[in-house]
Design a protein around this motif. Structure first.
Motif, PDB file in Angstrom:
ATOM      1  N   GLN A 146      87.030  21.008  51.329  1.00  0.00           N
ATOM      2  CA  GLN A 146      86.505  20.340  52.522  1.00  0.00           C
ATOM      3  C   GLN A 146      85.234  21.038  52.983  1.00  0.00           C
ATOM      4  O   GLN A 146      85.097  22.256  52.840  1.00  0.00           O
ATOM      5  N   PHE A 147      84.281  20.253  53.544  1.00  0.00           N
ATOM      6  CA  PHE A 147      83.136  20.907  54.164  1.00  0.00           C
ATOM      7  C   PHE A 147      83.331  20.838  55.667  1.00  0.00           C
ATOM      8  O   PHE A 147      83.436  19.761  56.238  1.00  0.00           O
ATOM      9  N   PRO A 148      83.405  21.976  56.327  1.00  0.00           N
ATOM     10  CA  PRO A 148      83.906  22.016  57.702  1.00  0.00           C
ATOM     11  C   PRO A 148      82.871  21.659  58.766  1.00  0.00           C
ATOM     12  O   PRO A 148      81.660  21.787  58.565  1.00  0.00           O
ATOM     13  N   GLU A 149      83.391  21.243  59.891  1.00  0.00           N
ATOM     14  CA  GLU A 149      82.572  21.090  61.093  1.00  0.00           C
ATOM     15  C   GLU A 149      82.242  22.479  61.646  1.00  0.00           C
ATOM     16  O   GLU A 149      82.949  23.451  61.377  1.00  0.00           O
ATOM     17  N   PRO A 150      81.146  22.581  62.426  1.00  0.00           N
ATOM     18  CA  PRO A 150      80.796  23.891  63.018  1.00  0.00           C
ATOM     19  C   PRO A 150      81.920  24.419  63.903  1.00  0.00           C
ATOM     20  O   PRO A 150      82.661  23.654  64.539  1.00  0.00           O
TER      21      PRO A 150
ATOM     22  N   GLY B 145      88.910  30.221  49.112  1.00  0.00           N
ATOM     23  CA  GLY B 145      87.977  29.334  48.427  1.00  0.00           C
ATOM     24  C   GLY B 145      87.352  28.292  49.316  1.00  0.00           C
ATOM     25  O   GLY B 145      86.410  27.599  48.893  1.00  0.00           O
ATOM     26  N   ALA B 146      87.838  28.151  50.542  1.00  0.00           N
ATOM     27  CA  ALA B 146      87.290  27.153  51.459  1.00  0.00           C
ATOM     28  C   ALA B 146      85.950  27.615  52.022  1.00  0.00           C
ATOM     29  O   ALA B 146      85.670  28.812  52.128  1.00  0.00           O
ATOM     30  N   ALA B 147      85.114  26.632  52.383  1.00  0.00           N
ATOM     31  CA  ALA B 147      83.808  26.938  52.956  1.00  0.00           C
ATOM     32  C   ALA B 147      83.960  27.539  54.354  1.00  0.00           C
ATOM     33  O   ALA B 147      84.781  27.079  55.154  1.00  0.00           O
ATOM     34  N   ILE B 148      83.190  28.573  54.608  1.00  0.00           N
ATOM     35  CA  ILE B 148      83.169  29.185  55.941  1.00  0.00           C
ATOM     36  C   ILE B 148      82.492  28.200  56.912  1.00  0.00           C
ATOM     37  O   ILE B 148      81.373  27.739  56.652  1.00  0.00           O
ATOM     38  N   PRO B 149      83.109  27.871  58.003  1.00  0.00           N
ATOM     39  CA  PRO B 149      82.483  26.924  58.929  1.00  0.00           C
ATOM     40  C   PRO B 149      81.227  27.518  59.562  1.00  0.00           C
ATOM     41  O   PRO B 149      81.173  28.733  59.837  1.00  0.00           O
ATOM     42  N   PRO B 150      80.194  26.692  59.759  1.00  0.00           N
ATOM     43  CA  PRO B 150      79.011  27.190  60.471  1.00  0.00           C
ATOM     44  C   PRO B 150      79.408  27.791  61.811  1.00  0.00           C
ATOM     45  O   PRO B 150      80.230  27.237  62.533  1.00  0.00           O
ATOM     46  N   GLY B 151      78.854  28.953  62.093  1.00  0.00           N
ATOM     47  CA  GLY B 151      79.184  29.663  63.320  1.00  0.00           C
ATOM     48  C   GLY B 151      80.157  30.795  63.107  1.00  0.00           C
ATOM     49  O   GLY B 151      80.324  31.648  63.987  1.00  0.00           O
ATOM     50  N   ALA B 152      80.828  30.824  61.941  1.00  0.00           N
ATOM     51  CA  ALA B 152      81.747  31.925  61.615  1.00  0.00           C
ATOM     52  C   ALA B 152      81.092  32.845  60.593  1.00  0.00           C
ATOM     53  O   ALA B 152      80.253  32.414  59.796  1.00  0.00           O
ATOM     54  N   ASP B 153      81.481  34.115  60.587  1.00  0.00           N
ATOM     55  CA  ASP B 153      80.913  35.065  59.618  1.00  0.00           C
ATOM     56  C   ASP B 153      81.932  36.059  59.088  1.00  0.00           C
ATOM     57  O   ASP B 153      81.605  36.921  58.271  1.00  0.00           O
ATOM     58  N   THR B 154      83.176  35.965  59.535  1.00  0.00           N
ATOM     59  CA  THR B 154      84.199  36.951  59.164  1.00  0.00           C
ATOM     60  C   THR B 154      85.532  36.226  59.011  1.00  0.00           C
ATOM     61  O   THR B 154      85.793  35.232  59.699  1.00  0.00           O
TER      62      THR B 154
END
Length: 395
Positions: free
Chosen positions: A76-80, A92-101
């Protein structure tokens, strides 16, 4: 007769450059890349979670509980991410925009949709596979000349490649001559011997990543022998013929030399074993006329056939030789280069008994051949010699 060095140079000099072919990745194992493979993009192509856990912005945490605003699964490509919240995330999931850890799920307590992080050593960027951390766009993923194995094939597939341009392996046929030969497993007969050269050559080929397309057996018949060799020489790149190259009344392979399409490059080498070795070009095929004695066959394979096949496949042969010191004195007559069956351990090599060309018992225990030059007569213990390493069978 010519020297061993001259014979090797002639073999390598007449070996053609490798041909290229584009194959599906699943057919590329053991092949050598014919060109550099450049990465088509950064990989990973996006920031990924390395753990099952919770993604958040480290600067927002401040040791405070974080409300969970949903989840992101692999694919899935996440919402921010909403500021001041966290997102359930999986490996393996994409890190949502706004997260870094990402914090591992084992290091949190959840209650009423809020997580409490219990990891005092957690740092910003933890458990995140950064975009391009494996390879950047345009970077050389694998160089030309690299032999593809499982990991390399998987690496290329992970970048989206489904095929690769590699050096093609040569087409090889084995010809076994002799009316005295019985197939292994057949009942013993008086005056007959079991044929071992073909199965031995098949195994030797597999040890260097090659396969023979067929094995042909022909009796001691001059017309049948020449007809078979003539036909095969228009169909394959290499013919490995065993027996029939010496000066006996029933040695018919050497009669190829009288065929107008056969170019004899050399016949007979100043060596032991394998002095009657014949090498030439017959139509499109390189032909190795190997002596009939099994130890001679195998020695000529390692000394001449193997480097030619490896060159024709784009594979370096330099790593098949090593230096070692003799464990004891070695004496021989001058005039012939001798290949001694031996055992190499660390940097010391021990010459085995039973060096005769018909004996395989000692060969079965050997892991190298000690090469002693034709002019040498007495080598003392501790003398440094060249060892031709016998390739191990692939696991």
């Amino acid at each position: 007769m010519i020297s061993v060095d001259e014979a090797i140079q002639l073999v390598i000099g007449h070996t053609p450059s490798p041909r290229t072919i584009t194959l599906p990745l699943q057919a590329c194992a053991g092949h050598v890349l014919a060109q550099d493979i450049l990465s088509p993009g950064p990989f990973p192509s996006f920031d990924q979670s390395a753990m099952d856990g919770y993604a958040f912005c480290f600067a927002d945490w401040q040791q405070n509980p974080l409300p969970v605003d949903g989840e992101t699964a692999a694919g899935q490509f996440p919402e921010p991410l909403i500021q001041g919240t966290t997102r359930r995330i999986f490996t393996g999931a994409a890190i949502p925009p706004g997260a870094d850890t990402v914090v591992m799920q084992e290091h949190v307590q959840t209650h009423d949709g809020v997580i409490h992080i219990e990891n005092s050593t957690l740092i910003a960027g933890a458990n995140v596979r950064k975009q391009g951390s494996q390879i950047q766009a345009g970077e050389c993923a694998l160089p030309s000349g690299h032999t593809l194995q499982a990991a390399g094939i998987g690496f290329l597939a992970s970048m989206g490649f489904d095929r690769a341009t590699v050096f093609e392996k040569p087409v090889i046929h084995i010809v076994v001559t002799g009316s005295e030969l019985l197939p292994p497993g057949a009942p013993a007969e008086a005056g007959k011997v079991y044929e071992s050269n073909s199965v031995m050559l098949l195994a030797a080929l597999r040890s260097i990543g090659m396969e023979a397309q067929a094995v042909h057996h022909v009796p001691d018949d001059p017309q049948a022998t020449l007809a078979l060799l003539d036909r095969l020489s228009t169909e394959c790149d290499y013919i490995l013929a065993t027996g029939g190259v010496s000066v006996g009344d029933y040695d018919f392979v050497g009669q190829m030399k009288h065929h107008p399409a056969f170019q004899s490059i050399f016949h007979k080498v100043k060596q032991k074993p394998g002095k009657p070795l014949l090498f030439g070009q017959f139509h499109r095929s390189l032909v190795f006329g190997l002596p009939g004695n099994p130890a001679s066959v195998l020695t000529c394979f390692y000394a001449y056939v193997m480097p030619s096949l490896l060159k024709a496949s784009g594979i370096s042969h330099s790593n098949h030789y090593n230096k070692a010191r003799l464990s004891e004195d070695l004496q021989k007559k001058p005039g012939l280069t001798v290949f001694y069956k031996a055992v190499l351990q660390d940097d010391v090599v021990r010459i085995l008994p039973q060096q005769e060309s018909y004996i395989l018992r000692s060969y079965a225990l050997a892991n190298c051949l000690v090469v002693v030059q034709e002019e040498d007569t007495l080598l003392h213990a501790g003398y440094e010699v060249s060892c031709l390493l016998i390739p191990l069978m692939p696991v």
